[in-house]
Motif scaffolding. Structure first.
Motif, PDB file in Angstrom:
ATOM      1  N   GLU A  30      47.059  33.165  24.982  1.00  0.00           N
ATOM      2  CA  GLU A  30      46.333  34.104  25.829  1.00  0.00           C
ATOM      3  C   GLU A  30      45.344  33.342  26.704  1.00  0.00           C
ATOM      4  O   GLU A  30      44.699  32.395  26.245  1.00  0.00           O
ATOM      5  N   VAL A  31      45.228  33.783  27.936  1.00  0.00           N
ATOM      6  CA  VAL A  31      44.279  33.172  28.864  1.00  0.00           C
ATOM      7  C   VAL A  31      43.449  34.278  29.496  1.00  0.00           C
ATOM      8  O   VAL A  31      44.001  35.248  30.032  1.00  0.00           O
ATOM      9  N   ASP A  32      42.146  34.113  29.457  1.00  0.00           N
ATOM     10  CA  ASP A  32      41.229  35.058  30.106  1.00  0.00           C
ATOM     11  C   ASP A  32      41.086  34.635  31.569  1.00  0.00           C
ATOM     12  O   ASP A  32      40.447  33.617  31.870  1.00  0.00           O
ATOM     13  N   VAL A  33      41.704  35.395  32.454  1.00  0.00           N
ATOM     14  CA  VAL A  33      41.707  35.024  33.872  1.00  0.00           C
ATOM     15  C   VAL A  33      40.751  35.885  34.687  1.00  0.00           C
ATOM     16  O   VAL A  33      40.894  36.000  35.905  1.00  0.00           O
ATOM     17  N   THR A  34      39.741  36.469  34.027  1.00  0.00           N
ATOM     18  CA  THR A  34      38.792  37.341  34.729  1.00  0.00           C
ATOM     19  C   THR A  34      38.085  36.579  35.849  1.00  0.00           C
ATOM     20  O   THR A  34      38.032  37.043  37.002  1.00  0.00           O
ATOM     21  N   GLU A  35      37.526  35.409  35.532  1.00  0.00           N
ATOM     22  CA  GLU A  35      36.822  34.633  36.553  1.00  0.00           C
ATOM     23  C   GLU A  35      37.789  34.105  37.603  1.00  0.00           C
ATOM     24  O   GLU A  35      37.453  34.033  38.799  1.00  0.00           O
ATOM     25  N   LEU A  36      38.973  33.719  37.188  1.00  0.00           N
ATOM     26  CA  LEU A  36      39.971  33.224  38.128  1.00  0.00           C
ATOM     27  C   LEU A  36      40.352  34.295  39.144  1.00  0.00           C
ATOM     28  O   LEU A  36      40.427  34.032  40.348  1.00  0.00           O
ATOM     29  N   GLU A  37      40.574  35.509  38.661  1.00  0.00           N
ATOM     30  CA  GLU A  37      40.932  36.610  39.557  1.00  0.00           C
ATOM     31  C   GLU A  37      39.784  36.964  40.494  1.00  0.00           C
ATOM     32  O   GLU A  37      40.001  37.289  41.666  1.00  0.00           O
ATOM     33  N   ALA A  38      38.565  36.888  39.977  1.00  0.00           N
ATOM     34  CA  ALA A  38      37.409  37.173  40.824  1.00  0.00           C
ATOM     35  C   ALA A  38      37.282  36.119  41.927  1.00  0.00           C
ATOM     36  O   ALA A  38      37.004  36.435  43.094  1.00  0.00           O
ATOM     37  N   ALA A  91      50.725  21.961  22.614  1.00  0.00           N
ATOM     38  CA  ALA A  91      49.577  22.840  22.391  1.00  0.00           C
ATOM     39  C   ALA A  91      48.343  22.302  23.103  1.00  0.00           C
ATOM     40  O   ALA A  91      47.585  23.065  23.732  1.00  0.00           O
ATOM     41  N   SER A  92      48.129  20.987  23.032  1.00  0.00           N
ATOM     42  CA  SER A  92      46.966  20.389  23.682  1.00  0.00           C
ATOM     43  C   SER A  92      47.037  20.550  25.196  1.00  0.00           C
ATOM     44  O   SER A  92      46.026  20.814  25.860  1.00  0.00           O
ATOM     45  N   PHE A  93      48.247  20.399  25.739  1.00  0.00           N
ATOM     46  CA  PHE A  93      48.428  20.570  27.183  1.00  0.00           C
ATOM     47  C   PHE A  93      48.103  22.001  27.615  1.00  0.00           C
ATOM     48  O   PHE A  93      47.356  22.215  28.578  1.00  0.00           O
ATOM     49  N   ILE A  94      48.654  22.973  26.919  1.00  0.00           N
ATOM     50  CA  ILE A  94      48.401  24.366  27.283  1.00  0.00           C
ATOM     51  C   ILE A  94      46.920  24.715  27.097  1.00  0.00           C
ATOM     52  O   ILE A  94      46.340  25.466  27.901  1.00  0.00           O
ATOM     53  N   GLN A  95      46.293  24.172  26.084  1.00  0.00           N
ATOM     54  CA  GLN A  95      44.865  24.428  25.899  1.00  0.00           C
ATOM     55  C   GLN A  95      44.047  23.842  27.054  1.00  0.00           C
ATOM     56  O   GLN A  95      43.029  24.420  27.466  1.00  0.00           O
ATOM     57  N   ARG A  96      44.467  22.703  27.568  1.00  0.00           N
ATOM     58  CA  ARG A  96      43.795  22.119  28.726  1.00  0.00           C
ATOM     59  C   ARG A  96      43.970  23.005  29.950  1.00  0.00           C
ATOM     60  O   ARG A  96      43.019  23.262  30.702  1.00  0.00           O
ATOM     61  N   VAL A  97      45.182  23.500  30.160  1.00  0.00           N
ATOM     62  CA  VAL A  97      45.429  24.412  31.280  1.00  0.00           C
ATOM     63  C   VAL A  97      44.607  25.686  31.113  1.00  0.00           C
ATOM     64  O   VAL A  97      43.991  26.183  32.068  1.00  0.00           O
ATOM     65  N   LYS A  98      44.550  26.209  29.904  1.00  0.00           N
ATOM     66  CA  LYS A  98      43.771  27.420  29.607  1.00  0.00           C
ATOM     67  C   LYS A  98      42.290  27.209  29.955  1.00  0.00           C
ATOM     68  O   LYS A  98      41.673  28.068  30.605  1.00  0.00           O
ATOM     69  N   ALA A  99      41.748  26.062  29.542  1.00  0.00           N
ATOM     70  CA  ALA A  99      40.334  25.785  29.812  1.00  0.00           C
ATOM     71  C   ALA A  99      40.053  25.747  31.312  1.00  0.00           C
ATOM     72  O   ALA A  99      39.011  26.244  31.773  1.00  0.00           O
ATOM     73  N   LEU A 100      40.955  25.174  32.076  1.00  0.00           N
ATOM     74  CA  LEU A 100      40.767  25.099  33.520  1.00  0.00           C
ATOM     75  C   LEU A 100      40.877  26.471  34.178  1.00  0.00           C
ATOM     76  O   LEU A 100      40.123  26.796  35.106  1.00  0.00           O
ATOM     77  N   LEU A 101      41.806  27.277  33.719  1.00  0.00           N
ATOM     78  CA  LEU A 101      41.980  28.610  34.303  1.00  0.00           C
ATOM     79  C   LEU A 101      40.817  29.536  33.945  1.00  0.00           C
ATOM     80  O   LEU A 101      40.440  30.402  34.750  1.00  0.00           O
ATOM     81  N   GLU A 102      40.249  29.350  32.762  1.00  0.00           N
ATOM     82  CA  GLU A 102      39.160  30.233  32.334  1.00  0.00           C
ATOM     83  C   GLU A 102      37.813  29.832  32.936  1.00  0.00           C
ATOM     84  O   GLU A 102      36.905  30.663  33.021  1.00  0.00           O
ATOM     85  N   ALA A 103      37.715  28.579  33.365  1.00  0.00           N
ATOM     86  CA  ALA A 103      36.518  28.123  34.095  1.00  0.00           C
ATOM     87  C   ALA A 103      37.010  27.486  35.391  1.00  0.00           C
ATOM     88  O   ALA A 103      37.011  26.250  35.551  1.00  0.00           O
ATOM     89  N   PRO A 104      37.466  28.287  36.345  1.00  0.00           N
ATOM     90  CA  PRO A 104      38.247  27.767  37.476  1.00  0.00           C
ATOM     91  C   PRO A 104      37.517  26.781  38.375  1.00  0.00           C
ATOM     92  O   PRO A 104      38.169  25.957  39.024  1.00  0.00           O
TER      93      PRO A 104
END
Length: 425
Positions: A226-234, A404-417
């Motif tokens: 799951e990725v929280d994309v609230t800030e990304l969408e904003a 898993a580490s790769f996707i977590q890195r992508v997740k971190a970037l998307l959640e703090a764009p």
């Protein structure tokens, strides 16, 4: 009155056989030299095969959907000379490029290229080294048409290069011209019980074969997060509002930004694997494949060097590639060379998908739909925009921990764009 038996030439890519996409002629037709005979389908493109002679078609050796081996009989043409039957092994046609077709057609240029088979050409040998002869065969060049600069009229490699550079633009076959025969060239067979049987041919069969090979040869494993994309969408909404005259940003240009940053730390993800040679190639450049649904089937146009483009350049390129693919005008170069593919079903994305890897790549990133969901943050229930990333990896090359580490890195970037645009972050 003789007959010329024209055999399927080597059309490149190292293929041993090719599928008949559609015939351009019928039995009884009078044809001229260089007139298109048939469109043959390879893994990536259509190849137009022109006639090497003038005459009358007396037999077609196959129907749409049939596979013909290189050197196999393709068409018999009635001539005014003795029967000729030769093994045509040099390239006789050029790759498909619908953009070239459109430009050439609009300029009134004929979509044809001259090719002279050994059996009907002048038998006088042209002086050339064996390596030059081999290169000429690979390029489909008749040595008799090359201006020689070597001693005693000997053709040199440089002569071939100059000849190729001066040659007219290659023949191209628009994919839209093939769409009807590719998708429905074989009539449905209606049984008494109402069952409709449709033979898979053309692009649909190529897709089926590619998917089957990928699942048979690649040990897939999936990882969903799951990725929280609230800030990304904003941020995306603000950028679109601030720059209304620029290409509209969707999620994908931002996702590509995150992937480009993440693969720097996980080079084994942006890789291709030749399982026959046992060689993994890690790529510095991110050539992002964009899985695109078209009327003819699923194709993957490629955004080359995606990590070097700005957000708006990516947005414009995504639109251009998607439009070209759906219109059947994507060139072979635009459909080849991807190192990491992104697949998205948009609003139909569901909760979880298990995408099939686009071989020879070792990973594929699947985007699911964005949904408003209640999330607990610091003990408070708030509504956030949540999206799942459903990705698949080749377990021969990528370990579960690395995936898993790769996707977590992508997740971190998307959640703090904003971090995606800060060097060293």
């Amino acid at each position: 009155m003789g007959a010329y038996v024209f055999k399927l030439p080597d059309i490149g890519e190292g293929i041993a056989e090719s599928e008949i996409a559609t015939w351009r002629v019928e039995v009884g037709d009078r044809i001229s030299e260089d007139q298109p005979l048939v469109d043959m389908l390879t893994d990536k493109a259509a190849v137009e095969i022109p006639s090497p002679v003038t005459g009358k078609v007396i037999e077609l050796h196959g129907a749409a959907g049939d596979k013909i081996a290189v050197g196999g009989r393709l068409v018999t043409i009635q001539l005014d000379s003795a029967t000729i039957e030769v093994d045509e092994t040099k390239p006789a046609a050029t790759q498909s490029s619908a953009n070239e077709v459109a430009s050439r057609a609009s300029a009134g240029e004929p979509a044809s290229s001259r090719w002279v088979p050994d059996a009907v050409a002048d038998s006088t040998p042209v002086p050339a080294a064996p390596s030059v002869r081999k290169l000429a065969r690979e390029r489909g060049i008749d040595l008799r048409e090359v201006k020689a600069s070597g001693p005693a009229g000997r053709v040199l490699r440089d002569d071939l290069d100059r000849h190729a550079a001066a040659a007219p633009a290659p023949v191209a076959v628009a994919v839209e011209d093939l769409r009807e025969p590719v998708v429905s060239a074989q009539p449905a067979v209606q049984g008494d019980d109402g069952i409709e049987q449709i033979k898979l041919i053309g692009l649909r069969r190529k897709i089926a074969e590619a998917m089957q090979r990928a699942k048979q040869r690649i040990p897939h494993f999936a990882y969903v997060e799951e990725v929280d994309v609230t800030e990304l969408e904003a941020m995306r909404a603000r950028l679109n509002a601030l720059y209304p005259d620029r290409p509209r940003l969707t999620l994908l240009p931002l996702l590509i930004q995150a992937l480009g940053r993440a693969i720097a730390d996980f080079p084994m993800i942006n890789a291709t694997y030749d399982d026959e040679a046992g060689v993994v190639s890690r790529h510095r450049a991110l050539h992002a494949g964009i899985a695109t649904q078209t009327p003819a089937g699923l194709v993957v146009p490629v955004m080359k060097d995606a990590q070097r483009l700005s957000l708006w350049q990516r947005a414009a390129e995504l639109r251009r590639l998607a439009d070209a693919a759906r219109a059947g005008k994507a060139t072979r170069a635009e459909l080849s060379g991807s190192t990491l593919t992104i697949t998205s079903l948009g609003a139909l994305g569901g909760i979880v998908t298990t995408p099939v890897i686009n071989a020879p790549e070792v990973a594929i990133i699947g985007v699911n739909k964005i949904a408003q969901k209640p999330v607990v943050i610091d003990g408070q229930v708030v509504v956030r925009s949540i999206m799942n990333l459903s990705s698949s990896f080749d377990h021969r090359i990528v370990d579960g921990f690395d995936a898993a580490s790769f996707i977590q890195r992508v997740k971190a970037l998307l959640e703090a764009p904003t971090l995606m645009f800060i060097e060293g972050a």
